[in-house]
Design an enzyme around this catalytic site. Structure first.
Site, PDB file in Angstrom:
ATOM      1  N   HIS A   1      -3.208   7.770   3.874  1.00 15.38           N
ATOM      2  CA  HIS A   1      -2.552   6.547   3.400  1.00 15.38           C
ATOM      3  C   HIS A   1      -3.454   5.879   2.369  1.00 15.38           C
ATOM      4  CE1 HIS A   1      -1.114   2.380   3.523  1.00 15.38           C
ATOM      5  NE2 HIS A   1       0.034   2.884   3.943  1.00 15.38           N
TER       6      HIS A   1
ATOM      7  N   ASP B   1       7.905   2.323   5.197  1.00 17.28           N
ATOM      8  CA  ASP B   1       6.701   1.554   4.863  1.00 17.28           C
ATOM      9  C   ASP B   1       6.828   0.119   5.384  1.00 17.28           C
ATOM     10  OD1 ASP B   1       4.109   1.259   4.006  1.00 17.28           O
ATOM     11  OD2 ASP B   1       4.507   1.580   1.877  1.00 17.28           O
TER      12      ASP B   1
HETATM   13  C1  VNL Z   1       1.309  -2.699   0.662  1.00 16.93           C
HETATM   14  C2  VNL Z   1       2.280  -1.733   0.719  1.00 16.93           C
HETATM   15  C3  VNL Z   1       0.225  -2.622   1.548  1.00 16.93           C
HETATM   16  C4  VNL Z   1       2.169  -0.686   1.635  1.00 16.93           C
HETATM   17  C5  VNL Z   1       0.120  -1.586   2.446  1.00 16.93           C
HETATM   18  O1  VNL Z   1      -0.913  -1.436   3.337  1.00 16.93           O
HETATM   19  C6  VNL Z   1       1.109  -0.619   2.494  1.00 16.93           C
HETATM   20  C7  VNL Z   1       1.418  -3.782  -0.304  1.00 16.93           C
HETATM   21  C8  VNL Z   1      -1.925  -2.409   3.397  1.00 16.93           C
HETATM   22  O2  VNL Z   1       2.465  -3.878  -0.976  1.00 16.93           O
HETATM   23  O3  VNL Z   1       0.478  -4.570  -0.398  1.00 16.93           O
HETATM   24  O4  VNL Z   1       1.017   0.347   3.419  1.00 16.93           O
HETATM   25 MN    MN Z   2       2.083   2.093   3.827  1.00 22.19          MN
END
Ligand code: VNL
Ligand code: MN
Length: 352
Positions: A183, A306
């Site tokens: 990730h 997500d």
């Molecule tokens: C965000 C998107 C952040 C998906 C994430 O993990 C994620 C973001 C901190 O848009 O900030 O998995």
């Molecule tokens: Mn994510």
């Protein structure tokens, strides 16, 4: 929803959660000195009082597993979340704290799955910077807790998984037949400078560059000749890696010939097809989906939302309306996830 998609099983494969102990430790990280590019996002989520762009509502959603989340899943026809501790996981903590919190998070994850075995599956965390203890936790997570694979949030201490210090972890994942989901987190220190303005640090652009670079380092390092059965999953429609297949293969050959890159048994794009799967998290483009299926084969593409960073309804609408056959939609929505993450098929379980 059409007649075809009304009863289809939907398993979302990159769904984030947290636990209070990890969230408190991340708040602590916000106040440590340093210039990590992960800090702007961490401050928005975990140190809301100190940030004028705070998003405390995200933290509430991350910490919730059995109330709002299950309601959101029910309202959108989402059968299952494959849960993972949200980025950057435990990878910004000192090794002892990281090991302790990974174990705690894995225990909590296993407990909630035990309470809702048809609604949740989970990817285990470990501390990559403590490889020996990581391997122990990986074995416990799969053999004792029966979790479904692993989550690594890209670099650890600015090192990527092609670094030999992580080889025991790759060896364990291969031996356990458990996929590692890589990730994003913000670009590593050496990569970060051009990402500090315009909100490029995270999901807009930095995350994709960080993880695509991570994946390419693995592809060209030779590690898939050493660990031929290792399975890696990356999100966001493969972070663009397969768009570069032709040029990557061509230029990697040249780099091999001038001695800059190790000799490989296969071309980088062939390892990508053999050793990687991708998910559709946060990348709801039918054009990109069509290209990915053609480039990689439908078996290598898994659906994801997500959550809670993206909303469930558009992610479901995206896949319900994707121009694919009914058989392929079954693979994208659940069949591939069942296979890659060893999730019991609904038919084997009986109707519920
Ligand atoms: C965000 C998107 C952040 C998906 C994430 O993990 C994620 C973001 C901190 O848009 O900030 O998995
Ligand atoms: Mn994510």
């Amino acid at each position: 929803m059409t007649a075809e998609t009304k009863t289809i099983r939907r398993i979302a494969t990159e769904e984030a959660f947290s636990i209070p102990e990890v969230s408190a430790a991340l708040r602590g990280v916000c106040h440590e000195p340093g210039n990590s590019l992960d800090l702007p996002l961490l401050r928005r989520i975990y140190d809301a009082a100190g940030d004028k762009h705070a998003q405390p509502e995200l933290l509430t959603l991350l910490l919730d597993l059995e109330e709002t989340r299950l309601q959101d899943m029910d309202a959108n026809g989402v059968d299952m979340h494959l849960l993972s501790l949200t980025a950057p996981g435990v990878q910004m903590f000192d090794a002892d704290t990281a090991c302790e919190l990974a174990t705690l998070a894995n225990d909590r994850l296993a407990e909630v799955i035990r309470r809702h075995p048809t609604r949740f599956a989970g990817l285990a965390s470990f501390a990559p910077h403590a490889p020996k203890r990581a391997v122990k936790e990986m074995e416990r997570a799969i053999r004792t807790l029966k979790l479904n694979g692993f989550m690594v949030n890209s670099h650890t201490g600015n090192d990527y998984l092609d670094h030999p210090r992580f080889f025991p972890i790759l060896e364990a994942a291969e031996a356990l037949d458990a996929c590692i989901y890589i990730h994003p987190r913000a670009p590593s220190d050496g990569l970060a400078a051009p990402f500090r303005e315009y909100g490029l640090d995270s999901a807009q652009w930095g995350y994709g560059i960080e993880v695509s670079t991570h994946a390419v380092r693995m592809l060209v390092s030779g590690l898939f000749d050493r660990f031929p059965k290792l399975k890696i999953c990356i999100g966001h429609m493969g972070e663009g890696v397969h768009f570069w297949s032709w040029r990557l293969d061509f230029m990697n050959k040249r780099a091999q010939m001038r001695g800059a890159a190790p000799k490989l048994k296969l071309a980088p794009s062939e390892y990508f097809k053999r050793n990687f799967v991708i998910t559709t998290s946060g990348q709801e483009s039918h054009l990109a989906l069509d290209y990915s299926i053609k480039a990689l084969g439908v078996e290598n593409v898994l659906w994801a939302i997500d959550y809670p960073y993206q909303s469930s309804a558009p992610a479901v609408a995206f896949m319900d309306s994707a121009p694919v056959s009914a058989a392929d939609r079954e693979k994208l929505y659940h069949g591939n996830a069942e296979h890659v993450f060893h999730i019991q098929a609904a038919s084997a379980r009986g109707a519920d």
